[in-house]
Design an enzyme around this catalytic site. Structure first.
Site, PDB file in Angstrom:
ATOM      1  CG  HIS A  12      -0.259   0.084   2.525  1.00 15.65           C
ATOM      2  ND1 HIS A  12       0.232   1.267   3.051  1.00 15.65           N
ATOM      3  CD2 HIS A  12       0.037  -0.870   3.420  1.00 15.65           C
ATOM      4  CE1 HIS A  12       0.791   1.027   4.212  1.00 15.65           C
ATOM      5  NE2 HIS A  12       0.689  -0.268   4.470  1.00 15.65           N
ATOM      6  CD  GLU A  86       1.878  -5.171   8.568  1.00 17.67           C
ATOM      7  OE1 GLU A  86       2.172  -6.391   8.470  1.00 17.67           O
ATOM      8  OE2 GLU A  86       2.557  -4.273   8.043  1.00 17.67           O
TER       9      GLU A  86
END
Length: 184
Positions: A12, A86
């Site tokens: 990202h 994550e």
């Protein structure tokens, strides 16, 4: 033997908490910065040139915003999954990253932050399970995955046949695209 599945792994773009030096983990609401949006647009352009047939993303906002740029450029719909999140840092999420160097045993793959944190071994197992499901039923021959730094490190170890203790130390930069192959 079937040709390997090509994975185009996108980290990202820079988030507000990346810029502030805060531990993000699985905090869902952290958006991209202007630089992060620029990085996401650049990654989307690179991704489009590699012609993925499917676009999967972590369901955390910073990844979804990156994936939306990729979707506009490739014309693919985004499918989100918590499997690409994550690593969870429990009670340490939102704290300054520098503060954690004295609190975290980065060498212990079974260490997890208090308050529901996820160990490297758990992250590795989650990513390995996701890759097995992807291998069993791939949505395309070339699949783009929008995800996070620690998740990419775990994915790299799994693909190399390594355990969590051998995860790479280096995390790809925000907005980068890494091409890897998953044997079928």
């Amino acid at each position: 033997m079937a040709a390997p599945l090509t994975l185009l792994v996108v980290r990202h773009g820079q988030s507000e908490w990346n810029a502030a030096g805060l531990m993000q983990g699985q905090v869902a609401h952290v958006p991209l910065t202007e630089l992060g949006h620029a990085q996401a647009r650049s990654a989307a352009d690179e991704l489009a040139s590699l012609a993925p047939g499917a676009l999967l993303s972590s369901d955390l906002q910073r990844a979804v915003q990156t994936a939306e740029h990729c979707a506009r450029t490739t014309g693919l719909p985004v499918t989100t999954t918590p499997a690409l999140r994550e690593q969870g840092y429990g009670d340490y999420e939102g704290r300054p990253s520098r503060e954690l160097w004295d609190l975290v045993d980065w060498t212990d793959v079974h260490w997890a932050a208090p308050g529901g944190g996820e160990s490297l071994a758990q992250l590795h197992a989650r990513v390995a399970g996701f890759l097995e499901l992807l291998r069993a039923d791939p949505p395309a021959d070339v699949v783009a995955l929008v995800t996070h730094g620690d998740t990419i490190r775990a994915l790299t170890a799994v693909l190399a046949g390594d355990g969590p203790e051998a995860m790479p130390v280096v995390t790809p930069h925000n907005g980068t695209v890494t091409r890897v192959e998953l044997p079928r």
